[in-house]
Design a protein around this motif. Structure first.
Motif, PDB file in Angstrom:
ATOM      1  N   ILE A  43      13.373  71.292  37.734  1.00  0.00           N
ATOM      2  CA  ILE A  43      13.889  70.086  37.105  1.00  0.00           C
ATOM      3  C   ILE A  43      14.031  69.024  38.195  1.00  0.00           C
ATOM      4  O   ILE A  43      14.639  69.284  39.228  1.00  0.00           O
ATOM      5  CB  ILE A  43      15.261  70.353  36.442  1.00  0.00           C
ATOM      6  N   THR A  44      13.469  67.857  37.946  1.00  0.00           N
ATOM      7  CA  THR A  44      13.564  66.794  38.938  1.00  0.00           C
ATOM      8  C   THR A  44      14.904  66.077  38.812  1.00  0.00           C
ATOM      9  O   THR A  44      15.595  66.182  37.793  1.00  0.00           O
ATOM     10  CB  THR A  44      12.435  65.766  38.768  1.00  0.00           C
ATOM     11  N   VAL A  45      15.235  65.340  39.846  1.00  0.00           N
ATOM     12  CA  VAL A  45      16.464  64.559  39.847  1.00  0.00           C
ATOM     13  C   VAL A  45      16.416  63.524  38.723  1.00  0.00           C
ATOM     14  O   VAL A  45      17.423  63.302  38.035  1.00  0.00           O
ATOM     15  CB  VAL A  45      16.671  63.889  41.219  1.00  0.00           C
ATOM     16  N   ASP A  46      15.259  62.923  38.501  1.00  0.00           N
ATOM     17  CA  ASP A  46      15.118  61.933  37.431  1.00  0.00           C
ATOM     18  C   ASP A  46      15.349  62.557  36.058  1.00  0.00           C
ATOM     19  O   ASP A  46      16.015  61.954  35.206  1.00  0.00           O
ATOM     20  CB  ASP A  46      13.730  61.294  37.470  1.00  0.00           C
ATOM     21  N   GLU A  47      14.797  63.754  35.830  1.00  0.00           N
ATOM     22  CA  GLU A  47      14.987  64.431  34.550  1.00  0.00           C
ATOM     23  C   GLU A  47      16.455  64.789  34.328  1.00  0.00           C
ATOM     24  O   GLU A  47      16.980  64.619  33.225  1.00  0.00           O
ATOM     25  CB  GLU A  47      14.123  65.694  34.490  1.00  0.00           C
ATOM     26  N   PHE A  48      17.119  65.262  35.383  1.00  0.00           N
ATOM     27  CA  PHE A  48      18.543  65.574  35.265  1.00  0.00           C
ATOM     28  C   PHE A  48      19.342  64.325  34.961  1.00  0.00           C
ATOM     29  O   PHE A  48      20.229  64.334  34.101  1.00  0.00           O
ATOM     30  CB  PHE A  48      19.066  66.232  36.546  1.00  0.00           C
ATOM     31  N   SER A  49      19.041  63.244  35.646  1.00  0.00           N
ATOM     32  CA  SER A  49      19.757  61.993  35.445  1.00  0.00           C
ATOM     33  C   SER A  49      19.597  61.494  34.010  1.00  0.00           C
ATOM     34  O   SER A  49      20.567  61.077  33.371  1.00  0.00           O
ATOM     35  CB  SER A  49      19.257  60.942  36.425  1.00  0.00           C
ATOM     36  N   GLU A  50      18.386  61.549  33.507  1.00  0.00           N
ATOM     37  CA  GLU A  50      18.123  61.092  32.151  1.00  0.00           C
ATOM     38  C   GLU A  50      18.845  61.971  31.126  1.00  0.00           C
ATOM     39  O   GLU A  50      19.448  61.471  30.181  1.00  0.00           O
ATOM     40  CB  GLU A  50      16.621  61.105  31.877  1.00  0.00           C
ATOM     41  N   TYR A  51      18.798  63.285  31.320  1.00  0.00           N
ATOM     42  CA  TYR A  51      19.421  64.218  30.374  1.00  0.00           C
ATOM     43  C   TYR A  51      20.936  64.093  30.393  1.00  0.00           C
ATOM     44  O   TYR A  51      21.579  64.086  29.344  1.00  0.00           O
ATOM     45  CB  TYR A  51      19.002  65.653  30.708  1.00  0.00           C
ATOM     46  N   SER A  52      21.527  63.997  31.583  1.00  0.00           N
ATOM     47  CA  SER A  52      22.982  63.997  31.709  1.00  0.00           C
ATOM     48  C   SER A  52      23.597  62.625  31.458  1.00  0.00           C
ATOM     49  O   SER A  52      24.791  62.531  31.165  1.00  0.00           O
ATOM     50  CB  SER A  52      23.391  64.472  33.098  1.00  0.00           C
ATOM     51  N   GLY A  53      22.815  61.572  31.608  1.00  0.00           N
ATOM     52  CA  GLY A  53      23.349  60.233  31.441  1.00  0.00           C
ATOM     53  C   GLY A  53      24.035  59.706  32.691  1.00  0.00           C
ATOM     54  O   GLY A  53      24.654  58.648  32.659  1.00  0.00           O
ATOM     55  N   ILE A  54      23.936  60.447  33.789  1.00  0.00           N
ATOM     56  CA  ILE A  54      24.508  60.014  35.062  1.00  0.00           C
ATOM     57  C   ILE A  54      23.464  59.177  35.785  1.00  0.00           C
ATOM     58  O   ILE A  54      22.301  59.571  35.880  1.00  0.00           O
ATOM     59  CB  ILE A  54      24.918  61.228  35.922  1.00  0.00           C
TER      60      ILE A  54
END
Length: 65
Positions: A43-54
């Motif tokens: 999981i990329t940092v961008d994908e995590f950011s998009e999913y979590s809303g952070i």
């Protein structure tokens, strides 16, 4: 050249959210299911950011080189 990692790990999620590392593993699995990724894929940092809303800037502050 100072580059940051492209992928995120449960320990990173623990530092960002203040939750347990086990929660981080579960969240990564939830994101993989949501994005239809295989278990061996990262999981990329961008994908995590998009999913979590952070915001990506906040996530990048917690990423350990």
């Amino acid at each position: 050249m100072n580059t940051k990692r492209a992928c995120i790990y449960p320990k990173d999620i623990q530092r960002i959210t203040g939750r347990s590392e086990r929660y981080g593993r579960k969240l990564l699995n939830d994101i993989k299911n949501f994005l239809d990724k295989e278990p061996h894929q990262f999981i990329t940092v961008d994908e995590f950011s998009e999913y979590s809303g952070i915001q990506i800037d906040i996530v990048n502050q917690y990423i350990i080189d």
